[in-house]
Design a protein around this motif. Structure first.
Motif, PDB file in Angstrom:
ATOM      1  N   VAL A 137       0.751  -1.232  -0.068  1.00  0.00           N
ATOM      2  CA  VAL A 137      -0.015  -0.085  -0.034  1.00  0.00           C
ATOM      3  C   VAL A 137       0.810   1.372  -0.030  1.00  0.00           C
ATOM      4  O   VAL A 137       0.754   2.149  -0.952  1.00  0.00           O
ATOM      5  CB  VAL A 137      -1.062   0.009   1.270  1.00  0.00           C
ATOM      6  N   PRO A 138       1.739   1.527   0.787  1.00  0.00           N
ATOM      7  CA  PRO A 138       2.742   2.612   0.629  1.00  0.00           C
ATOM      8  C   PRO A 138       3.391   2.958  -0.506  1.00  0.00           C
ATOM      9  O   PRO A 138       3.496   3.767  -0.919  1.00  0.00           O
ATOM     10  CB  PRO A 138       3.758   2.499   1.873  1.00  0.00           C
ATOM     11  N   LEU A 139       3.760   1.574  -1.068  1.00  0.00           N
ATOM     12  CA  LEU A 139       4.467   1.786  -2.563  1.00  0.00           C
ATOM     13  C   LEU A 139       3.445   2.178  -3.570  1.00  0.00           C
ATOM     14  O   LEU A 139       3.987   3.154  -4.339  1.00  0.00           O
ATOM     15  CB  LEU A 139       5.126   0.426  -2.889  1.00  0.00           C
ATOM     16  N   VAL A 140       2.371   1.888  -3.432  1.00  0.00           N
ATOM     17  CA  VAL A 140       1.388   2.216  -4.371  1.00  0.00           C
ATOM     18  C   VAL A 140       1.030   3.621  -4.347  1.00  0.00           C
ATOM     19  O   VAL A 140       1.199   4.377  -5.210  1.00  0.00           O
ATOM     20  CB  VAL A 140       0.044   1.515  -4.317  1.00  0.00           C
ATOM     21  N   TYR A 141       1.158   3.967  -2.801  1.00  0.00           N
ATOM     22  CA  TYR A 141       0.716   5.683  -2.644  1.00  0.00           C
ATOM     23  C   TYR A 141       1.928   6.373  -3.134  1.00  0.00           C
ATOM     24  O   TYR A 141       1.823   7.394  -3.899  1.00  0.00           O
ATOM     25  CB  TYR A 141       0.679   5.769  -1.063  1.00  0.00           C
ATOM     26  N   LEU A 142       3.327   6.066  -3.158  1.00  0.00           N
ATOM     27  CA  LEU A 142       4.212   6.710  -3.401  1.00  0.00           C
ATOM     28  C   LEU A 142       4.439   6.748  -4.989  1.00  0.00           C
ATOM     29  O   LEU A 142       4.857   7.779  -5.627  1.00  0.00           O
ATOM     30  CB  LEU A 142       5.778   5.937  -2.830  1.00  0.00           C
ATOM     31  N   SER A 143       4.161   5.560  -5.612  1.00  0.00           N
ATOM     32  CA  SER A 143       4.291   5.525  -7.010  1.00  0.00           C
ATOM     33  C   SER A 143       3.199   6.410  -7.800  1.00  0.00           C
ATOM     34  O   SER A 143       3.444   7.109  -8.755  1.00  0.00           O
ATOM     35  CB  SER A 143       4.109   4.055  -7.664  1.00  0.00           C
ATOM     36  N   VAL A 144       1.959   6.236  -7.161  1.00  0.00           N
ATOM     37  CA  VAL A 144       0.919   6.942  -7.801  1.00  0.00           C
ATOM     38  C   VAL A 144       1.095   8.637  -7.914  1.00  0.00           C
ATOM     39  O   VAL A 144       0.865   9.389  -8.629  1.00  0.00           O
ATOM     40  CB  VAL A 144      -0.500   7.115  -7.459  1.00  0.00           C
ATOM     41  N   ARG A 145       2.144   8.947  -6.574  1.00  0.00           N
ATOM     42  CA  ARG A 145       2.204  10.425  -6.680  1.00  0.00           C
ATOM     43  C   ARG A 145       3.208  10.849  -7.933  1.00  0.00           C
ATOM     44  O   ARG A 145       3.353  12.068  -8.085  1.00  0.00           O
ATOM     45  CB  ARG A 145       2.959  10.731  -5.191  1.00  0.00           C
TER      46      ARG A 145
END
Lengths: 225, 224
Positions: free
Chosen positions: B150-158
């Motif tokens: 989840v945090p990696l998805v959050y960082l990548s979508v940014r």
């Protein structure tokens, strides 16, 4: 430490020797990757407004499907003649079995990418010359992360004797940060010309480190003869 | 006790709806559609809460191998999917009004969609594995990996271009209404997780009961 490396090398060597004699995986997976690129190329490439950057997205589709087939095939080898049961009885840490399987998958995936990537670049007319090393680093880091989760989940799916569709369903959503980060970095580098940025590379490295560690830790729980 | 809890939740929901209808003022630029925000944000935060419960319960299961952890993880994942569906639907309705289209690949929309997919896949995996213990182990491993993703998805979508508002300035009645909305949504989240958990436990116990009555239902050696 040397003993660990020797054990990993022995197991990886065994997998690669089986592949070199049986030719079960590499040819099949490479042809599948090329087929995906051709199908998407025919669908998208014939439309004049498709940008060359689409090659990165198309390559990802090819990597994802080829990867899933590759992971399934390499794990299926262990299921034949109860090889896995024998492997589990060997005086080995199960984390070593994971690392060896990952090394085999990684070598096969990089070999597939070495053929499929030039085909995609060629068909879509994607000009790599502004930053070839960025492209290589991003793709290699992405494939390492993808292989890390793919190896773990292929062991899970193979132990449940379920259909292959389940592996794709498990791995694709987990691998999405890799797809998003790498395609965005490609756009930033090749379309906008301002480099991949530290954040993008950081995400790929974080993905690799987190999932290599977690997969290595939980592998012993998922492996069943 | 259970009836009182649900009555309280319904009463708080009614008050929250009344606050949105009669108390809170309309936002100047977006108009009445902005009021969907009072449901959207608490549902998004409670989705993370449900995901966190699923993650902790999955670690608990791998450490202790007790069935109640697995039942709790499964219950929390179901509620996470339901709440995330609410977030996606309310977000799309809001986006249609604010940006003129139902869907854009903006970071937060993409993030919500990937989160929803991760936990829908978790439920699908559980449905695909027949053996109870194996299902629990596989589910726990997947839930841990999904939560770490989840945090990696959050960082990548940014890294994607954003049109979603990063912060909204709210008047005091708006802040009050938003704070109040957290109460019924939180109670609904906890109540649904608990209700689902009890249902899973009842079905686990029922399965055990069947096994106790027919311990050798698949064991044909005794028949032979």
């Amino acid at each position: 430490m040397t003993r660990t490396f020797r054990q990993i090398a022995l197991l990886t060597g065994k997998d690669l020797r089986i592949e070199s004699r049986s030719h079960q995986t590499l040819g099949l997976v490479t042809v599948l990757g090329i087929l995906i690129i051709v199908v998407l190329g025919l669908g998208l490439g014939s439309q004049n407004n498709v940008a060359a950057f689409s090659a990165t997205a198309v390559l990802w589709v090819a990597y994802l499907f080829s990867g899933v087939l590759c992971f399934e095939k390499t794990m299926a080898v262990e299921r034949n003649d109860a090889v896995l049961a024998a492997l589990l009885m060997a005086p080995l840490d199960r984390g070593i079995i994971y690392l060896a399987k990952l090394a085999s998958n990684l070598i096969l995936m990089l070999a597939v990418a070495a053929v499929v990537t030039p085909v995609g670049i060629l068909f879509f007319g994607f000009d790599l010359t502004p930053a070839p090393f960025v492209f290589a680093i991003v793709m290699i880091l992405s494939i390492v992360g993808f292989a890390a989760v793919g190896t773990l989940f292929s062991a899970i799916v193979s132990s449940t004797k379920l259909a292959g569709g389940l592996l794709a369903m498990m791995v694709f959503p987990i691998a999405l940060p890799l797809v998003i980060a790498s395609t965005q970095m490609m756009l930033a580098t090749f379309r906008d010309g301002h480099g991949p940025g530290a954040t993008g590379i950081g995400i790929l490295i974080a993905f690799d480190v987190i999932f290599l560690t977690v997969s290595w830790l939980v592998f012993e729980w998922v492996l069943e003869p | 006790m259970k009836a009182a809890y649900w009555l309280m939740t319904i009463a708080l929901t009614l008050i929250a709806v009344a606050m949105v209808a009669f108390y809170v003022p309309e936002e100047a630029s977006m108009g009445p559609i902005q009021k969907i925000f009072y449901l959207h944000l608490p549902a998004a935060i409670c989705t993370f809460l449900a995901c966190l419960v699923c993650f902790v319960a999955s670690i608990g299961y791998l450490m202790q191998r007790r069935v109640f952890w697995d039942d709790l993880a499964s219950a929390a994942a179901r509620v996470a999917v339901q709440l995330c569906s609410v977030v996606l639907i309310t977000g799309m309705i809001w986006g249609r009004s604010a940006w003129g289209q139902w869907w854009t690949w903006s970071p937060r929309l993409t993030f919500s969609l990937v989160l929803w997919l991760l936990y829908v896949v978790y439920l699908m995996i559980r449905m695909s594995v027949e053996s109870g213990q194996r299902r629990a182990v596989i589910g726990a491993v997947y839930a841990i990996i999904a939560f770490l993703d989840v945090p990696l998805v959050y960082l990548s979508v940014r890294l994607m271009p954003d049109i979603h508002p990063s912060s909204i300035s709210l008047a005091t009645p708006m802040k009050l209404t938003l704070a109040f909305w957290f109460l019924p949504i939180l109670m609904l989240t906890v109540g649904l997780i608990f209700a689902r958990y009890q249902l899973s436990q009842a079905s686990t116990q029922a399965a055990r009961g069947v096994d106790a009555v027919m311990p050798s239902k698949f064991d044909f050696s005794e028949v032979a």
